[in-house]
Design a protein around this motif. Structure first.
Motif, PDB file in Angstrom:
ATOM      1  N   ASP A   1      13.446   9.947  34.403  1.00  0.00           N
ATOM      2  CA  ASP A   1      14.347  10.062  33.248  1.00  0.00           C
ATOM      3  C   ASP A   1      13.872  11.165  32.301  1.00  0.00           C
ATOM      4  O   ASP A   1      14.683  11.945  31.791  1.00  0.00           O
TER       5      ASP A   1
ATOM      6  N   ARG B   1      14.464  14.540  33.845  1.00  0.00           N
ATOM      7  CA  ARG B   1      15.889  14.863  33.814  1.00  0.00           C
ATOM      8  C   ARG B   1      16.299  15.329  32.410  1.00  0.00           C
ATOM      9  O   ARG B   1      17.119  16.216  32.250  1.00  0.00           O
ATOM     10  N   GLU B   2      15.688  14.701  31.382  1.00  0.00           N
ATOM     11  CA  GLU B   2      16.006  15.099  30.009  1.00  0.00           C
ATOM     12  C   GLU B   2      15.646  16.563  29.776  1.00  0.00           C
ATOM     13  O   GLU B   2      16.380  17.309  29.117  1.00  0.00           O
TER      14      GLU B   2
ATOM     15  N   ASP C   1      15.691  18.919  31.963  1.00  0.00           N
ATOM     16  CA  ASP C   1      16.665  19.764  32.683  1.00  0.00           C
ATOM     17  C   ASP C   1      18.025  19.744  32.000  1.00  0.00           C
ATOM     18  O   ASP C   1      18.724  20.774  31.992  1.00  0.00           O
ATOM     19  N   MET C   2      18.411  18.612  31.416  1.00  0.00           N
ATOM     20  CA  MET C   2      19.766  18.447  30.902  1.00  0.00           C
ATOM     21  C   MET C   2      19.894  18.861  29.433  1.00  0.00           C
ATOM     22  O   MET C   2      20.977  19.216  28.986  1.00  0.00           O
ATOM     23  N   ARG C   3      18.809  18.801  28.679  1.00  0.00           N
ATOM     24  CA  ARG C   3      18.898  19.027  27.234  1.00  0.00           C
ATOM     25  C   ARG C   3      19.230  20.465  26.922  1.00  0.00           C
ATOM     26  O   ARG C   3      18.644  21.400  27.475  1.00  0.00           O
ATOM     27  N   LYS C   4      20.207  20.636  26.012  1.00  0.00           N
ATOM     28  CA  LYS C   4      20.591  21.995  25.574  1.00  0.00           C
ATOM     29  C   LYS C   4      19.714  22.392  24.393  1.00  0.00           C
ATOM     30  O   LYS C   4      19.415  21.576  23.531  1.00  0.00           O
TER      31      LYS C   4
END
Length: 199
Positions: free
Chosen positions: A189, A192-193, A195-198
């Motif tokens: 998790d 993934r944060e 990779d996903m966080r803008k």
């Protein structure tokens, strides 16, 4: 007349069992049982202590707790039939392992034995509050003791009463942590944060 070796063995076992029970009683290895004297004041004090504990289940004060923690605690109390506060051993035992523990019996019949209170039973200093606390629909309805609480001021029992409320409620924290706490993010998790966080 010859005696059966099996019968002789059974007699020895019975004698040893009786001797063990006698020695347990003499050395304080038998848990002390609560008395049968009702104390309505203890009912009110324990219900008040429980209410304070639930009010303190505020995520603002205790980060990590869910907003529904208090509601789930009230539901847990409705599952309880009775709690017996007793020492692991009897009053004749001054060992450090003679702990004050709670045996919780649920309405379902399930028993949770030996919930540690955080307190040691050391009778030469003060008699621990050994009691039977009966619940109904999430509220304490009856408390019975041998009357020992009346040998000291009410304030002298308040620490044990608050401790009782805290530990009985927290017994469910360990059994059902998802009712009370946010899930701790796993490694995947957190990765993934990233990779996903803008930005």
């Amino acid at each position: 007349m010859l005696r059966s070796p099996m019968l002789n063995g059974k007699v020895h076992i019975m004698i040893l069992a009786s001797l063990a029970a006698y020695l347990s009683a003499c050395t304080g290895r038998t848990p002390e049982q609560p008395g049968d004297m009702p104390n309505p004041k203890l009912v009110a004090l324990i219900n008040g202590a429980i209410a304070r504990e639930i009010a303190g289940m505020d995520p603002a004060q205790r980060p990590g707790l869910l907003p529904q923690a208090g509601e789930h605690a009230r539901q847990w109390l409705k599952e309880i039939s009775q709690v017996v506060a007793r020492c692991r051993y009897g009053p004749g035992n001054d060992a450090k392992s003679n702990l004050l523990e709670y045996d919780i019996v649920l309405v379902s019949g399930e028993e949770i034995k030996g919930v540690y209170s955080g307190q040691r039973c050391y009778y030469p200093v003060a008699k621990p509050l050994v009691m039977r606390v009966r619940f109904q629909d999430g509220q304490v309805q009856e408390v019975t003791t041998d009357g020992r609480e009346r040998e000291r001021p009410v304030d002298g029992s308040m620490g044990e009463i608050q401790q009782f409320a805290e530990r009985v409620l927290r017994a469910d924290w360990r059994r059902n942590p998802a009712r009370y706490f946010r899930a701790v993010p796993g490694r995947e998790d957190m990765a993934r944060e990233w990779d996903m966080r803008k930005s």
